[in-house]
Design a protein around this motif. Structure first.
Motif, PDB file in Angstrom:
ATOM      1  N   SER A 234       3.079   0.493   3.279  1.00  0.00           N
ATOM      2  CA  SER A 234       2.642  -0.550   4.208  1.00  0.00           C
ATOM      3  C   SER A 234       2.578  -1.865   3.460  1.00  0.00           C
ATOM      4  O   SER A 234       2.259  -1.895   2.273  1.00  0.00           O
ATOM      5  N   TYR A 235       2.912  -2.951   4.199  1.00  0.00           N
ATOM      6  CA  TYR A 235       2.884  -4.292   3.616  1.00  0.00           C
ATOM      7  C   TYR A 235       1.818  -5.066   4.362  1.00  0.00           C
ATOM      8  O   TYR A 235       2.108  -5.708   5.378  1.00  0.00           O
ATOM      9  N   PRO A 236       0.537  -5.014   3.905  1.00  0.00           N
ATOM     10  CA  PRO A 236      -0.555  -5.552   4.712  1.00  0.00           C
ATOM     11  C   PRO A 236      -0.395  -7.037   5.046  1.00  0.00           C
ATOM     12  O   PRO A 236      -0.683  -7.450   6.163  1.00  0.00           O
TER      13      PRO A 236
ATOM     14  N   THR B 227       3.828  -1.743   8.700  1.00  0.00           N
ATOM     15  CA  THR B 227       3.013  -0.567   8.399  1.00  0.00           C
ATOM     16  C   THR B 227       3.837   0.711   8.503  1.00  0.00           C
ATOM     17  O   THR B 227       4.726   0.832   9.337  1.00  0.00           O
ATOM     18  N   ASP B 228       3.447   1.622   7.659  1.00  0.00           N
ATOM     19  CA  ASP B 228       3.917   3.010   7.728  1.00  0.00           C
ATOM     20  C   ASP B 228       5.435   3.138   7.806  1.00  0.00           C
ATOM     21  O   ASP B 228       5.967   3.758   8.728  1.00  0.00           O
TER      22      ASP B 228
ATOM     23  N   THR C 106       4.411   7.017   2.170  1.00  0.00           N
ATOM     24  CA  THR C 106       4.360   6.025   3.234  1.00  0.00           C
ATOM     25  C   THR C 106       3.999   4.676   2.622  1.00  0.00           C
ATOM     26  O   THR C 106       3.137   4.607   1.745  1.00  0.00           O
TER      27      THR C 106
ATOM     28  N   SER D  90       7.981  -6.154  11.299  1.00  0.00           N
ATOM     29  CA  SER D  90       6.555  -6.388  11.498  1.00  0.00           C
ATOM     30  C   SER D  90       6.254  -6.396  12.989  1.00  0.00           C
ATOM     31  O   SER D  90       7.146  -6.477  13.820  1.00  0.00           O
TER      32      SER D  90
ATOM     33  N   ASP E 113       0.852  -1.188   0.000  1.00  0.00           N
ATOM     34  CA  ASP E 113       0.000   0.000   0.000  1.00  0.00           C
ATOM     35  C   ASP E 113       0.887   1.237   0.000  1.00  0.00           C
ATOM     36  O   ASP E 113       1.730   1.391   0.884  1.00  0.00           O
TER      37      ASP E 113
END
Lengths: 254, 627
Positions: A150-152, A157-158, A148, A253, A139
């Protein structure tokens, strides 16, 4: 008239020689230029650079043929001075073989270019996107004036640095919080606008290890004017091996 | 011939006013400025008072601009020249002397001269903005002693908008076209002379507002004005929108005149097949403006409405910014054909007279001009391939690439005209040849941006900057200067200095290429556009471009001095110095207020490009038939 015609054929032979010399010089320079092409860090970059370099070869050829004809004929058929007002004997208003050749070549080159590199390149780019079974989803959030990531699926994140594994297709999901931006990593050969109220996808398959520090072409760069912070709306990129990526995910993570 | 009142008036006024210039003739200019500024400040302050805000806010700036524009127009002579009579009052006399240059009036020749002056002034100011940009880019870091990032963004926005709408949009169409179109078609004036006069008087307030936009906060968007950045980066965008809409409206008024004059005002015997190619070029450009400009200035005003009226066309959670792009590029891609088609036509108008050959494949050349204008309506989407859905890519790629076919006809015709001719090369012809070489690069590099895969990388990089400067500066401005040189004797009765004309042509060609060719490379190397700060690895190439651009910019003082000096002291020219068969050269130079006396009309009896030794004169003079 006969004499004038013969004269023009002689002039045309001179133009052919001029063309051959021009093509040799032009395409040699182009070969040198393409030999110094900036790095291509993804499969997509190879596709878009193929399109560009093919069109460059072609553009040089057309430039020499058309521009060479302009320069040659202006030089070859010049009058001695402005006061030399005698009209030439040759007063034909058209000459079908020239017009027809021009028309056929113009339409032919256009059709050919639409197919290759146009449609062929698009089909290749779309093909990668359609064939990807399990892309790495990242994302991307753009805002004035920072990126920014993010790797869901990895639970990262962020982060402000883009870390990606080599050799795996990535699905960048692009969103913006404020105005329009454009996600571009020059070395990856493609860009995509990020538009308010919409979600856009960009598929990239990095093929080359490296970081922004080793090659500045490998950077995230906003490529659509977004206000006074626009030039500095960059983010560092790091392309790592799949193993290193796993380690990075484990460290970042939650 | 049409005999509207203006022409009757002109015919009755053959005793042209010979009064020499006096400062009092400038009165309408001063009055327009005074009324305009008074109207602006009064309206802006009253609005600010009513809405409890300050005059630099968007709403007072908008109201002030509109009122100021109307007051300026009234002051310029629209009041006594048009409005007063519409309400039953007395009409102003027809000004036939020098004072017509300084007030609103129906004379197309003085309107065209005012266009040239406005274009030169705007070119100078917007060119200074370009120099400021290149000074900032001398070093990769934030050159804070020179311009802040905010000022830099304002500078390139003003440079882009003013060069496009203040210079190339009207340089050839306005200054050259409005002067020549009646003369080339064999009529005394255009079809709607007052609308044409009005079109010029709309421009000074619009360009002034855009240049002054930093005083109310400037705009950060560049000349695109994309929402939602437009709405949240400075009130100056208000004057950008209003200025752009005003100029587009002004060019629409001109376009109606071009199309109408070509259709209704041709001399006897001037069939469409004999209409000069330059008029065809203007006509092709005019059709684009008539069909497409309303959609775009409406879009710009909707952008403004989002800012001052609380609407949400493009902004807010329900806004659709892409719709703005669709509307914006619906005109603004074809608009570049409005700039370049008259330039193509200039080449094809000058070359036959210079080479003493008929225009080669004339039908194909006209098909090229009209074909580009028609295809041009359908391809604005190629300016934002990176923003649209995949489904829109192939169709707009295909149509865009197709444009190169009719464009090629221009080169076909030009090469065929020179081939076998005896080309006399003066400064104007040299500039035409250089424009052809430059535009060839501009056109060929456009294919890369039409081709979606290549464009996905090259879009919004310096490649694009180089591409459109090759078409606009390298194509249009070279041709504009060529046209100014070529028709200079028609307007002033004198010739320009050929040595300095050719010297500058070479200066211009060399430094133009040194400035803009490296931009292609910078684009491939990953330099994106509209950045005050770039990465150090791009420093050398930018240094080279900046230094070249300073030479390029300084060089424009040469043609400025040449035109000014030659206007007063140049060698006297005979009526037809280039031996052209064009109808405009068959009358006195400089053109009298009424080009041919009452009772006399030209009748066209042959093509205007027949230079064979035994060719007949293309025009004869006949008495005006009684009604």
């Amino acid at each position: 008239m006969n004499a004038a015609k013969e004269n023009l054929w002689k002039a045309f032979r001179g133009l052919v020689v001029f063309w051959i010399i021009g093509l040799a010089i032009g395409e040699t320079l182009m070969a040198w230029g393409i030999g110094n092409w900036p790095i291509l860090g993804s499969i997509q970059a190879h596709i878009t650079a193929d399109a560009t370099t093919y069109l460059l070869w072609q553009a040089v050829a057309i430039y020499v043929l058309v521009g060479g004809a302009v320069v040659y004929s202006a030089f070859r058929f010049r009058a001695s001075s402005m006061s030399d007002t005698a009209a030439p004997a040759y007063q034909a208003r058209t000459w079908a073989p020239f017009v027809v050749t021009w028309l056929v070549l113009a339409i032919g080159i256009n059709l050919a270019n639409t197919i290759y590199p146009g449609m062929v390149g698009l089909e290749q780019l779309w093909g990668i996107q359609l064939d990807t079974k399990n892309p790495l989803v990242i994302d991307v959030t753009a805002q004035q004036w920072k990126w920014t990531f993010s790797y869901p699926k990895q639970g990262v994140t962020d982060v402000s640095q883009l870390v990606v594994p080599e050799g795996r297709t990535i699905d960048f999901v692009l969103r913006t919080k404020d105005v329009m931006h454009d996600f571009w990593v020059p070395a990856w050969g493609e860009k995509k606008d990020v538009i308010p109220n919409e979600v856009r996808h960009l598929f990239i398959t990095p093929t080359m290890l490296g970081t922004t520090a080793t090659n500045p072409m490998l950077r995230v760069q906003c490529s659509l004017i977004c206000g006074n912070g626009h030039p500095l709306m960059r983010a560092p990129v790091k392309v790592v091996t799949p193993a290193d990526f796993k380690a990075w995910v484990a460290n970042n993570s939650f | 011939m049409a005999t509207n009142e203006i022409q009757e008036n002109a015919l009755n006024n053959m005793g042209v006013d010979k009064t020499p210039f006096a400062a009092s003739m400038l009165f309408p200019l001063f009055r327009a400025t005074l009324w305009g500024l008074t109207g602006y400040f009064a309206a802006a302050w009253i609005t600010a008072l009513l809405f409890h805000t300050v005059i630099v806010n968007p709403l007072p700036a908008t109201v002030g601009y509109v009122v100021g524009l109307i007051c300026w127009l009234m002051g310029s002579g629209v009041w006594e020249g048009w409005i007063r009579r519409a309400f039953g009052g007395k009409e102003a006399p027809t000004y036939t002397g020098i004072e017509r240059y300084f007030r609103f009036g129906p004379d197309s020749k003085s309107t065209a001269v005012r266009y040239v002056v406005l274009n030169i002034v705007t070119f100078f100011l917007a060119g200074m903005a370009a120099m400021a940009i290149r000074i900032e880019l001398l070093t990769p870091d934030s050159t804070s002693w020179w311009l802040s990032e905010i000022q830099y963004n304002q500078t390139f926005g003003i440079h882009g908008l003013m060069m496009l709408l203040g210079v190339v949009a009207s340089a050839i169409v306005g200054g050259v076209g409005y002067y020549l179109i009646p003369l080339m078609l064999g009529t005394r004036n255009v079809v709607f002379p007052k609308l044409l006069g009005l079109s010029w008087w709309l421009l000074p307030p619009a360009t002034f507002a855009v240049f002054m936009s930093p005083t109310i906060g400037g705009f950060q968007t560049g000349w695109w004005g994309y929402p939602p950045l437009a709405q949240n980066s400075g009130s100056g965008i208000v004057w950008y929108v209003l200025g752009a809409a005003t100029i587009l409206f002004a060019s629409l008024l001109g376009a109606i005149n071009i199309a109408g004059t070509m259709v209704y005002m041709r001399a006897k015997g001037m069939s469409l097949g004999r209409v000069p190619i330059f008029v065809w070029g203007l006509f092709a450009a005019a059709t684009i403006l008539v069909v497409e400009s309303p959609a775009t200035y409406t879009g710009a005003l909707m952008d403004l409405s989002d800012m001052i009226a609380g609407s949400h066309f493009y902004t807010g959670p329900t806004g659709h910014p892409l719709a703005y792009l669709d509307q914006f590029w619906f005109l603004f891609h074809p608009e570049v054909y409005v700039f370049i088609l008259p330039a193509f036509a200039i080449w094809l108008e000058i070359l036959p007279a210079a080479a003493k050959r008929p225009l080669f494949a004339r039908g194909w050349a006209i098909a090229g001009l009209v074909g580009v204008s028609m295809l041009g309506a359908m391809l604005g989407v190629h300016h934002y391939f990176t923003a649209v859905s995949d489904a829109r890519m192939p169709i707009f790629m295909t149509i865009t690439e197709t444009v190169s076919i009719p464009t090629g006809f221009i080169y076909l015709s030009a090469i065929g005209t020179i081939w076998g001719g005896r080309l006399r090369i003066n400064a104007a012809v040299l500039l035409v040849l250089m424009a052809m070489m430059n535009f060839l690069i501009g056109g060929l590099t456009g294919i890369f941006n039409a081709d979606v895969p290549a464009d996905l990388q090259l879009h919004n990089t310096y490649w694009v900057i180089a591409h459109f400067h090759y078409t606009m500066l390298g194509g249009v401005i070279f041709s504009w200067i060529a046209a100014l040189y070529w028709w200079f004797p028609k307007v002033t009765g004198r010739k320009i200095n050929e040595f300095w004309g050719k010297f500058h042509a070479w200066w211009f060609f060399v430094f133009f290429n040194c400035t803009f060719f490296p931009m292609f490379i910078a684009g491939i190397e990953g330099m994106n556009r509209r950045i005050a700060i770039y990465l150090p690895y791009l420093h050398d190439i930018n240094l080279f471009m900046s230094i070249s651009s300073f030479f390029l910019g300084a060089g424009f003082l040469i043609p400025l001095a040449n035109l000014l000096y030659s206007w007063r002291y140049g060698p006297k020219a005979e009526a037809n110095p280039w031996g052209s068969n064009g109808l405009e050269w068959q009358i006195k130079s400089p053109t009298p207020y009424v080009p041919y006396p009452a009772g006399t009309e030209p009748e066209v009896v042959g093509p205007n490009d027949n230079y064979a030794a035994e060719a007949k004169e293309p025009v004869i003079w006949v008495p005006t038939p009684s009604k």
